[in-house]
Design an enzyme around this catalytic site. Structure first.
Site, PDB file in Angstrom:
ATOM      1  N   HIS A 397      37.243  40.776  47.002  1.00 26.94           N
ATOM      2  CA  HIS A 397      37.254  41.940  46.123  1.00 26.94           C
ATOM      3  C   HIS A 397      35.921  42.146  45.406  1.00 26.94           C
ATOM      4  O   HIS A 397      35.626  43.225  44.895  1.00 26.94           O
ATOM      5  CB  HIS A 397      38.379  41.805  45.086  1.00 26.94           C
ATOM      6  CG  HIS A 397      38.986  43.131  44.683  1.00 26.94           C
ATOM      7  ND1 HIS A 397      38.230  44.261  44.476  1.00 26.94           N
ATOM      8  CD2 HIS A 397      40.268  43.499  44.472  1.00 26.94           C
ATOM      9  CE1 HIS A 397      39.019  45.257  44.131  1.00 26.94           C
ATOM     10  NE2 HIS A 397      40.269  44.822  44.128  1.00 26.94           N
ATOM     11  N   ARG A 398      35.086  41.122  45.368  1.00 27.98           N
ATOM     12  CA  ARG A 398      33.780  41.287  44.718  1.00 27.98           C
ATOM     13  C   ARG A 398      32.890  42.232  45.530  1.00 27.98           C
ATOM     14  O   ARG A 398      32.100  42.991  44.975  1.00 27.98           O
ATOM     15  CB  ARG A 398      33.075  39.924  44.601  1.00 27.98           C
ATOM     16  CG  ARG A 398      33.828  38.927  43.752  1.00 27.98           C
ATOM     17  CD  ARG A 398      33.202  37.551  43.867  1.00 27.98           C
ATOM     18  NE  ARG A 398      33.069  37.146  45.265  1.00 27.98           N
ATOM     19  CZ  ARG A 398      32.365  36.101  45.676  1.00 27.98           C
ATOM     20  NH1 ARG A 398      31.736  35.344  44.803  1.00 27.98           N
ATOM     21  NH2 ARG A 398      32.301  35.796  46.956  1.00 27.98           N
TER      22      ARG A 398
END
Lengths: 424, 337
Positions: A397-398
């Site tokens: 998700h980064r």
């Protein structure tokens, strides 16, 4: 008489396991002959002799781990030559309990005396120190491995040495660390457990790397998961057609090859997934290199198909088989396992419906592929039986947000349902 | 002792040398009738006449070449290049002739030439007139490069440069001409024998926590940094390199052996700069005495901007050097304010 040292066979290698001694003690050796097979953190590699002579001693037995630079054996001009014991700096674990030799210490060359204590090498990383701290520790006679560093990244600096010298917390360096430090085998004792009837299983380096990297992935990469089941009827027909065309060549394209190629095609259309989050920075990869997870005896390895987007299906098929074969024989070269930008893991052959894969850092996503199963589904208002495959995408998700990951999986699913697009 | 400017120290020493030795002459643009763009040659034309004070056309290659020839034939020319930036036009004369002749022709003739020229940014002179390219000359065997930072040094080092038989690039600095300092009473006497030893750095301020190394204007900035940090109980030892070639490694290596840490400040660019050479020399000479990595504070990697705020931001400052010192010291566990 020359020493054979544990070589550095990959950038990340810190120690190696003697996998097989190809030459036995007493064997004649010519420069270029394979002496020994060494297992590194990445692969088993052959190590050749640099000179002619006879292998007169093996310092390390098969299965033992030694740090880079340690003497693993000796080559001499005569098969009867006997290496001097003092020339071998560190004893293998089994001999570690030997009495320290006073006379050996005195005879040691100055360079050897200046080397960091071998015990530190075998029990952990060399401590990070400033050169000044290292020199002062020697002057004060302190064992630097027992001092806690207060500088950046735990660097031991002058202040730490002076504090340790003052309170005497760091033991005086005995210069015979092998005798005072328990050997690595002894440290593994907690695995001995009579209640559970447990014992330690000797594992390969590959196992340790898997443990370290996957722990790092799960602990530092915020995973999220997207699931989608595709209709595989068209894919099945497409594969049949292709394999018919290829029948004369002997190449047979698998469902996995089709999925790998489709992943690459979709990555070209969604480059935002072909990225990495490294040190607070988003990195865009312009090459599409898909890794294919392969289970081998030693554990899991992920050979990489470089420029997957540019390869034809038959090239992907041939190359995947070749790499998987090398993986099973432990012959993958480090460069064949690095540089991936995306991975595919397929457990369909085990009848797994679907699963959540762990991302292979620094890649931003991995696709988990389940088994193809006939299922009753509604098609045009009618219940029909269709072959379907469950896909699950694990995403970092980064680097990639939910909607971006979803758009990628949607594209991938549509490509697989309209498989002509795989090769367009 | 009396207090004079760097400019006056240079001017009076140059005059004294011309009085002492009739072979000393000055040559350059605007140095005669106009008395020099920075007035270092003030009054010389009147006193010594046009044979020894030569105004030239705007032709650096030509007049540096003429000076090389004059030096080969026994005169002791002192060339003024209006700024070091203009030396680029004469660089072939300097590097391929002045620096090479003695060695290439078997020592038949030396080249007792001095090229005086100011470097230095911070004067809003734009990108082409604000460079610090003394590195080019410091790189060349056969040349000597001197960089005094105080009036006293300017005097004793110019005297040394003129009396030395080898070509010397004598680096002045636009930002230093008006700076003041003490000089011996007899500094302008032709008979003065106060001659600097060429190739010596100096510890200009003693300290115990860290070594701060600079030269030319940056040596004076380094002193300001040391004074400021002394108020915060940080003891900075300042080394003024004074000579870039030959480079006196011993002095700064000894200082780093004492303090265990070093910061280098330089007006030139960081990449491949003088500081890189100093840092390499420190690790060669004092590796086992270093408690922290050597830090360099240099100019931003851009052509010098004209706009004042940008120009100021591009140059190292008391603040940026102080920050580097504090970061280095906090990494070795020293208390910093």
């Amino acid at each position: 008489m020359s020493e054979i040292h544990m070589p550095r066979l990959s950038d990340t290698m810190e120690e190696g396991v003697i996998s097989t001694w190809v030459k036995k003690v007493g064997d004649k050796v010519a420069s270029g002959d394979v002496l020994v097979e060494i297992e590194t953190d990445k692969a088993v590699m052959e190590f050749e002799a640099y000179e002619d002579g006879f292998l007169v001693k093996q310092n390390v037995s098969e299965g033992d781990t030694v740090p880079i630079g340690e003497v693993i054996g000796f080559i001499a001009d005569s098969p009867d030559a006997v290496p001097e014991e003092t020339a071998a700096p560190a004893a293998p674990a089994s001999e570690a309990a030997e009495e320290p030799k006073e006379e050996a210490k005195e005879e040691a060359k100055p360079e050897q005396a200046a080397e960091p204590a071998p015990a530190a090498e075998s029990t952990g990383e060399r401590p990070r120190t400033s050169p000044l701290a290292r020199r002062l520790a020697k002057e004060y006679g302190l064992d630097i491995t027992k001092i806690q560093g207060s500088g950046p990244k735990g660097r031991i600096v002058r202040a730490d040495i002076e504090a340790a010298a003052k309170d005497g917390s760091a033991a005086q360096d005995s210069q015979a660390p092998a005798a005072s430090t328990p050997a690595p085998a002894a440290q593994a004792a907690p695995a001995q457990d009579d209640v559970r009837g447990s014992e330690e299983v000797k594992t390969s380096n590959v196992r340790k790397v898997i443990a370290r990297r996957l722990t790092e992935s799960k602990q530092t990469v915020p995973h999220f998961y997207l699931r989608r089941t595709i209709d595989a009827e068209a894919l099945k027909a497409f594969r049949g057609q292709i394999n018919q065309q290829l029948s004369s060549t002997g190449v047979k394209v698998s469902f996995n090859d089709l999925i790998v190629k489709a992943c690459a095609t979709a990555l070209k259309l969604h480059p935002e997934v072909n990225t990495s989050w490294i040190n607070d920075t988003l990195v865009q990869h312009h090459r599409v290199n898909v890794g294919v997870a392969v289970a081998v005896d030693a554990g899991l390895v992920v050979p990489v198909l470089h420029d997957t987007d540019k390869a034809t299906l038959s090239e992907i098929s041939t190359r995947t088989r070749e790499l998987a074969g090398k993986a099973r024989d432990n012959k993958l070269k480090p460069q064949e396992m690095s540089g991936g930008t995306f991975s595919v893991s397929n457990l369909g052959m085990f009848g797994i419906d679907s699963f959540s894969a762990v991302i292979n850092p620094p890649e931003a996503a991995i696709l988990a592929v389940g088994a193809m199963r006939p299922e009753a589904v509604v098609v045009d208002g009618e219940v029909a039986v269709r072959n379907r495959i469950a896909l699950e995408l694990s995403v970092d998700h980064r680097a990639v947000d939910g909607a971006v990951g979803a758009a990628y999986l949607k594209e991938l699913a549509e490509i697989l349902e309209e498989p002509m697009r795989i090769i367009l | 002792m009396s207090v004079i400017t760097y400019r006056q120290a240079l001017r009076d020493t140059l005059r004294a040398e011309m009085v002492r030795d009739e072979n000393v002459l000055v040559i350059g643009e605007e140095i005669g009738v106009f008395e020099g763009s920075y007035k270092i040659t003030e009054g010389l034309l009147k006193e010594f006449g046009p044979r020894r004070v030569k105004d030239t056309p705007i032709a650096e290659e030509g007049f540096v070449g003429a000076a090389v020839g004059a030096a080969m034939l026994g005169l002791r020319p002192v060339v003024e290049l209006m700024t070091i930036n203009f030396s680029l036009i004469a660089i072939d004369q300097i590097i391929n002739h002045a620096a090479k002749i003695y060695g290439m022709f078997g020592g038949q003739t030396s080249v007792p030439l001095v090229i005086r020229t100011p470097g230095g940014g911070g004067q809003q002179l734009g990108a082409t007139h604000s460079q610090n390219i003394e590195l080019f000359y410091s790189f060349i065997p056969g040349l000597k490069v001197m960089a005094p930072s105080t009036p006293a040094e300017a005097s004793s080092m110019l005297r040394a440069a003129i009396r030395d038989d080898d070509p010397v690039l004598f680096l002045e600095n636009l930002g230093l001409y008006n700076s003041k300092g003490e000089v011996p009473e007899d500094y302008a006497e032709p008979k003065n024998d106060n001659i600097a030893t060429i190739g010596r750095a100096a510890v200009t301020r003693e300290g115990s926590d860290i070594t701060l190394i600079g030269y030319s204007r940056m040596a004076t900035v380094a002193t300001q940094v040391a004074e400021k940090l002394a108020e915060e109980d940080i003891s900075v030892e300042v080394v003024d390199l004074r000579s870039l070639r030959p480079l006196d490694r011993q002095t700064f290596v000894d200082s780093v052996k004492k303090t265990g840490a070093a910061v280098i400040c330089e007006d030139d660019w960081l990449t491949y700069g003088i500081g890189a050479e100093i840092a390499a020399s420190i690790q060669e000479g004092a590796f086992d005495y270093l408690d922290a990595p050597v830090r360099r504070v240099a100019m931003a990697e851009v052509p010098m901007p004209y706009a004042k705020p940008l120009e100021t931001a591009a140059l190292p400052s008391v603040e940026s050097i102080s920050t580097a010192i504090k970061e280095t010291l906090s990494a070795v566990g020293k208390r910093v304010g």
